[in-house]
Enzyme design. Structure first.
Site, PDB file in Angstrom:
ATOM      1  N   HIS A  64      -7.905   8.034  11.371  1.00 43.52           N
ATOM      2  CA  HIS A  64      -7.514   6.418  11.448  1.00 43.52           C
ATOM      3  C   HIS A  64      -5.916   6.265  11.311  1.00 43.52           C
ATOM      4  CE1 HIS A  64     -11.877   5.574   9.658  1.00 43.52           C
ATOM      5  NE2 HIS A  64     -11.794   5.741  10.993  1.00 43.52           N
ATOM      6  N   GLY A  71     -16.245  12.391  -0.346  1.00 46.42           N
ATOM      7  CA  GLY A  71     -15.766  11.190  -0.700  1.00 46.42           C
ATOM      8  C   GLY A  71     -15.862  10.168   0.626  1.00 46.42           C
ATOM      9  N   CYS A  92       5.340   0.424  18.009  1.00 46.16           N
ATOM     10  CA  CYS A  92       5.742  -0.990  18.565  1.00 46.16           C
ATOM     11  C   CYS A  92       4.704  -1.247  19.589  1.00 46.16           C
ATOM     12  CB  CYS A  92       7.137  -0.771  19.350  1.00 46.16           C
ATOM     13  SG  CYS A  92       7.485  -2.224  20.179  1.00 46.16           S
ATOM     14  N   CYS A 111      11.098  -3.626  15.897  1.00 48.95           N
ATOM     15  CA  CYS A 111      11.551  -2.532  16.667  1.00 48.95           C
ATOM     16  C   CYS A 111      12.819  -2.784  17.214  1.00 48.95           C
ATOM     17  CB  CYS A 111      10.642  -2.319  17.670  1.00 48.95           C
ATOM     18  SG  CYS A 111      10.922  -1.075  19.081  1.00 48.95           S
ATOM     19  N   ARG A 142       0.889  -1.347  -0.001  1.00 49.55           N
ATOM     20  CA  ARG A 142      -0.032  -0.076   0.122  1.00 49.55           C
ATOM     21  C   ARG A 142       0.836   0.949  -0.038  1.00 49.55           C
ATOM     22  NH1 ARG A 142      -5.186   1.572   2.539  1.00 49.55           N
ATOM     23  NH2 ARG A 142      -5.004   2.855   0.747  1.00 49.55           N
TER      24      ARG A 142
HETATM   25  P1  OAD Z   1     -15.242   3.928   1.065  1.00 51.95           P
HETATM   26  O1  OAD Z   1     -14.310   3.170   0.169  1.00 51.95           O
HETATM   27  O2  OAD Z   1     -16.277   3.327   1.984  1.00 51.95           O
HETATM   28  O3  OAD Z   1     -16.139   5.187   0.288  1.00 51.95           O
HETATM   29  C1  OAD Z   1     -15.658   6.058  -0.565  1.00 51.95           C
HETATM   30  C2  OAD Z   1     -16.733   6.916  -1.131  1.00 51.95           C
HETATM   31  O4  OAD Z   1     -16.031   7.862  -1.920  1.00 51.95           O
HETATM   32  C3  OAD Z   1     -17.777   6.323  -1.628  1.00 51.95           C
HETATM   33  O5  OAD Z   1     -19.019   6.768  -1.190  1.00 51.95           O
HETATM   34  C4  OAD Z   1     -17.657   6.800  -3.269  1.00 51.95           C
HETATM   35  O6  OAD Z   1     -18.940   7.176  -3.860  1.00 51.95           O
HETATM   36  C5  OAD Z   1     -16.762   8.054  -3.063  1.00 51.95           C
HETATM   37  N1  OAD Z   1     -15.877   8.535  -4.191  1.00 51.95           N
HETATM   38  C6  OAD Z   1     -15.592   7.606  -5.127  1.00 51.95           C
HETATM   39  N2  OAD Z   1     -14.798   8.328  -5.857  1.00 51.95           N
HETATM   40  C7  OAD Z   1     -14.927   9.801  -5.670  1.00 51.95           C
HETATM   41  C8  OAD Z   1     -14.573  11.004  -6.128  1.00 51.95           C
HETATM   42  N3  OAD Z   1     -13.875  11.029  -7.371  1.00 51.95           N
HETATM   43  N4  OAD Z   1     -14.800  12.159  -5.439  1.00 51.95           N
HETATM   44  C9  OAD Z   1     -15.646  11.868  -4.369  1.00 51.95           C
HETATM   45  N5  OAD Z   1     -16.095  10.939  -4.055  1.00 51.95           N
HETATM   46  C10 OAD Z   1     -15.737   9.673  -4.461  1.00 51.95           C
HETATM   47  O7  OAD Z   1     -14.154   4.825   1.927  1.00 51.95           O
HETATM   48  P2  OAD Z   1     -14.154   5.495   3.157  1.00 51.95           P
HETATM   49  O8  OAD Z   1     -15.846   6.085   3.579  1.00 51.95           O
HETATM   50  O9  OAD Z   1     -13.153   6.453   3.358  1.00 51.95           O
HETATM   51  O10 OAD Z   1     -10.489   2.505   7.289  1.00 51.95           O
HETATM   52  O11 OAD Z   1     -14.099   4.522   4.372  1.00 51.95           O
HETATM   53  C11 OAD Z   1     -14.116   4.533   5.712  1.00 51.95           C
HETATM   54  C12 OAD Z   1     -12.929   3.568   6.299  1.00 51.95           C
HETATM   55  O12 OAD Z   1     -13.272   2.341   5.987  1.00 51.95           O
HETATM   56  C13 OAD Z   1     -11.751   3.935   5.873  1.00 51.95           C
HETATM   57  O13 OAD Z   1     -10.999   4.970   6.584  1.00 51.95           O
HETATM   58  C14 OAD Z   1     -11.041   2.563   5.935  1.00 51.95           C
HETATM   59  C15 OAD Z   1     -12.076   1.604   5.460  1.00 51.95           C
HETATM   60  O14 OAD Z   1     -12.128   0.513   6.222  1.00 51.95           O
HETATM   61  C16 OAD Z   1      -9.240   2.541   7.663  1.00 51.95           C
HETATM   62  O15 OAD Z   1      -8.383   2.327   6.763  1.00 51.95           O
HETATM   63  C17 OAD Z   1      -8.921   2.315   9.124  1.00 51.95           C
END
Ligand code: OAD
Length: 242
Positions: free
Chosen positions: A115, A181, A123, A142, A66
């Site tokens: 997050h 987003g 560690c 570590c 990643r």
């Molecule tokens: P998601 O993948 O759940 O949602 C992404 C959102 O972005 C969706 O609603 C899409 O419609 C929207 N989207 C896609 N392309 C876009 C663009 N060009 N402009 C605007 N919007 C767009 O991602 P998150 O809501 O961020 O946790 O997910 C929340 C958490 O779930 C993340 O922080 C992650 C994951 O598990 C951790 O990493 C701890």
């Protein structure tokens, strides 16, 4: 699409609440939906404490990959608009669910990473933290010998209470709340639009797709972030920093 430009000086404090869609146009996949990370990987195998204890090398390899992917991407014009706005307005903050560091790379200074960050290791044994730079090497273990875990909030982990407090302080003071987003599925972040609303902020959603929390916003723009943000804040232009 008709976008009504906003005058930043009409607002005392502005919060951008961002999720994976903010970085989608930088080339970083979102988590859910087509091509989403959780459609290719099972979080149970790569993004929880149990998986890390069972098979640390597998979990660390997933995060190493990643980091390589994110390091190859640059902040997009949406990140740049937000960063430039902070230069023009005394109270702009970013409350992000993203772990990619792109808001910081774009030049935003007040970024609350709910997050955690891909660019920090922790560690689990002695609590030591290690910042890492995109492109530079870093250890898997570590000095005390324990495996270093990414300092991010995995499934089942609790958010850092200081981070939640900082986010709540930003929300409490804001009168403009711009969500960009996020699918609004992960808590407690998914509750933030409601908090902003209760505090009386004018709230906007920028997302091509509606979701369960969309009705909470005063206004929605169903288009990608890079199309909406520059038109929403036309007074803002900033140097490209990547
Ligand atoms: P998601 O993948 O759940 O949602 C992404 C959102 O972005 C969706 O609603 C899409 O419609 C929207 N989207 C896609 N392309 C876009 C663009 N060009 N402009 C605007 N919007 C767009 O991602 P998150 O809501 O961020 O946790 O997910 C929340 C958490 O779930 C993340 O922080 C992650 C994951 O598990 C951790 O990493 C701890």
């Amino acid at each position: 699409m008709d976008i009504t430009p906003l005058q930043p000086s009409d607002y005392r404090a502005i919060v951008f609440f961002t999720g994976a869609g903010m970085s989608a146009e930088s080339g970083i996949p979102t988590y859910r939906g087509k091509g989403g990370i959780w459609t290719k990987y099972r979080w149970e195998e790569v993004a929880c404490e149990k998986a890390f204890r069972r098979d640390p090398e597998k979990v660390l390899t997933f995060h190493r990959e990643r980091r390589l992917g994110v390091a190859a991407c640059k902040p997009n014009v949406g990140h740049q608009v937000i960063a430039a706005l902070e230069q023009q307005h005394p109270q702009v903050s970013v409350v992000t669910q993203n772990i990619d560091g792109l808001h910081n790379r774009a030049g935003s200074g007040r970024v609350i990473e709910l997050h955690g960050s891909l660019w920090r290791l922790r560690c689990p044994s002695d609590g030591r933290r290690l910042e890492i730079e995109p492109g530079s090497d870093y250890p898997d273990r570590c000095e005390c010998g324990a495996w270093l875990r990414p300092d991010i909030v995995w499934f089942g982990d609790s958010l850092d209470q200081n981070v939640i407090t900082a986010a709540m302080e930003s929300l409490a003071g804001c009168d403009l709340f711009v969500s960009v987003g996020t699918s609004g599925t992960v808590w407690p972040a998914a509750g933030f639009p409601q908090v902003a609303r209760q505090n009386g902020a004018y709230s906007l959603e920028i997302n091509p797709e509606a979701n369960e929390i969309s009705p909470l916003y005063d206004q929605a723009y169903r288009a990608p972030a890079t199309q909406v943000l520059p038109r929403l804040f036309p007074s803002v232009t900033g140097p490209v920093r990547a």
